[in-house]
Design a protein around this motif. Sequence first.
Motif, short mmCIF file in Angstrom:
data_model
loop_
_atom_site.label_atom_id
_atom_site.label_comp_id
_atom_site.label_asym_id
_atom_site.label_seq_id
_atom_site.Cartn_x
_atom_site.Cartn_y
_atom_site.Cartn_z
N VAL A 75 0.86 -1.19 0.00
CA VAL A 75 0.00 0.00 0.00
C VAL A 75 0.89 1.23 0.00
N GLU A 76 0.60 2.17 -0.88
CA GLU A 76 1.40 3.39 -0.98
C GLU A 76 0.77 4.49 -0.12
N TYR A 77 1.60 5.14 0.67
CA TYR A 77 1.13 6.20 1.57
C TYR A 77 1.84 7.51 1.24
N ASP A 78 1.11 8.61 1.39
CA ASP A 78 1.65 9.95 1.22
C ASP A 78 2.38 10.31 2.51
N THR A 79 3.70 10.48 2.44
CA THR A 79 4.48 10.73 3.66
C THR A 79 4.14 12.06 4.32
N SER A 80 3.61 13.01 3.54
CA SER A 80 3.27 14.32 4.13
C SER A 80 2.13 14.20 5.15
N LYS A 81 1.38 13.10 5.08
CA LYS A 81 0.26 12.90 6.00
C LYS A 81 0.66 12.10 7.24
N ILE A 82 1.90 11.63 7.27
CA ILE A 82 2.39 10.90 8.45
C ILE A 82 2.98 11.91 9.43
N HIS A 83 2.33 12.08 10.56
CA HIS A 83 2.74 13.11 11.53
C HIS A 83 3.49 12.54 12.73
N THR A 84 3.38 11.22 12.95
CA THR A 84 3.97 10.62 14.15
C THR A 84 4.57 9.26 13.82
N ILE A 85 5.74 8.99 14.37
CA ILE A 85 6.39 7.68 14.25
C ILE A 85 6.56 7.11 15.65
N VAL A 86 6.10 5.87 15.83
CA VAL A 86 6.21 5.19 17.12
C VAL A 86 7.14 3.99 16.96
N VAL A 87 8.11 3.87 17.86
CA VAL A 87 8.99 2.70 17.88
C VAL A 87 8.67 1.92 19.16
N ASP A 88 8.12 0.72 19.00
CA ASP A 88 7.67 -0.09 20.13
C ASP A 88 8.31 -1.48 20.02
N SER A 89 9.35 -1.73 20.78
CA SER A 89 9.96 -0.83 21.73
C SER A 89 11.45 -0.72 21.45
N LEU A 90 12.06 0.29 22.03
CA LEU A 90 13.50 0.50 21.88
C LEU A 90 14.28 -0.65 22.51
N THR A 91 13.74 -1.19 23.60
CA THR A 91 14.40 -2.30 24.28
C THR A 91 14.50 -3.52 23.36
N TYR A 92 13.39 -3.86 22.73
CA TYR A 92 13.38 -5.00 21.82
C TYR A 92 14.19 -4.72 20.56
N LEU A 93 14.21 -3.48 20.12
CA LEU A 93 15.01 -3.11 18.95
C LEU A 93 16.49 -3.39 19.21
N MET A 94 16.98 -2.99 20.38
CA MET A 94 18.39 -3.22 20.69
C MET A 94 18.66 -4.71 20.94
N ILE A 134 8.16 11.86 17.29
CA ILE A 134 8.75 10.53 17.39
C ILE A 134 8.64 10.06 18.84
N ILE A 135 8.00 8.90 18.99
CA ILE A 135 7.75 8.32 20.31
C ILE A 135 8.46 6.98 20.40
N PHE A 136 9.35 6.85 21.36
CA PHE A 136 9.99 5.57 21.64
C PHE A 136 9.37 5.01 22.92
N LEU A 137 8.98 3.75 22.89
CA LEU A 137 8.58 3.05 24.11
C LEU A 137 9.76 2.19 24.55
N ALA A 138 9.89 1.97 25.86
CA ALA A 138 11.00 1.15 26.36
C ALA A 138 10.62 0.52 27.68
N HIS A 139 11.17 -0.67 27.94
CA HIS A 139 10.95 -1.38 29.19
C HIS A 139 12.04 -0.98 30.20
N THR A 140 11.64 -0.85 31.44
CA THR A 140 12.61 -0.51 32.49
C THR A 140 12.90 -1.73 33.37
N SER A 141 14.07 -1.70 34.00
CA SER A 141 14.49 -2.74 34.93
C SER A 141 15.07 -2.07 36.17
#
Length: 251
Positions: A75-94, A134-141
């Motif tokens: 599906v093609e999306y117009d990037t000008s209409k994307i206002h927010t990027i969420v990364v869920d989660s930074l912990t799992y990404l690393m 830009i919103i990053f979620l992360a787990h704490t320990s």
Amino acid sequence: MNDNLVLVCGKSASGKSASLQNIKKPEGVLYLNCENNKKLPFKSKFIQYTITDPDHVPALIRTIENEDTITIANVEYDTSKIHTIVVDSLTYLMDMYESTKVLTSADTMRAWGNYAQFMKQMMAQDVAKSTRNIIFLAHTSDVYNESEMVNETLVKVKGSLMNQGIESFFSTVISCKKMPTSTLKVADSPMYTINEDEEVLGFKYVYQTRLTKQTVNERIRSPLGMWTIKETFIDNSIQHVLERLHEYYDA
């Protein structure tokens, strides 16, 4: 510099993902799922992309900023209409970076250096240049600090990034909490309500925006004057935080 950047952290099942459900214009949210395609706890209209390679995250942030369109799941999306990027989660990404790029490398010492540089370059280049929320979620320990002889609550990662602290990349760090409603009566803000279900259950999922004497060993932070004392605890709605960030930096 991206002023609309926030780290939302907390223990497991503290309401991190659920706090995304009230974002306005949800069809303009790019949700990057780094947690093995685990489903969101609510129905959403987000544009969803499952991350299987850590390098996709900075690449997608760059694409949203520099290209007119992006294709996801055919599906093609117009990037000008994307206002927010969420990364869920930074912990799992690393963790994914460690599993797919460090542990499989013939030169693990060099790979651990690349692990740290991945985070630094993503934040200093791709995130810093972005004009989106830009919103990053992360787990704490809970980690024992031997020099201070206290338990600290933080986002735990590997290598040199642990010493630097993941939270140091953010000026706004919000903590998700599940708290008894009896301890939250001091909250007095339009961003804080207790509904009937919460009254019956006796607890509420909240965001903590400021340190208290009970949480001095956590890494909650925000610019001076962003939150009042009565806004120490607010509804766990990321929309409240985004609106306050825009209000604070656009004033």
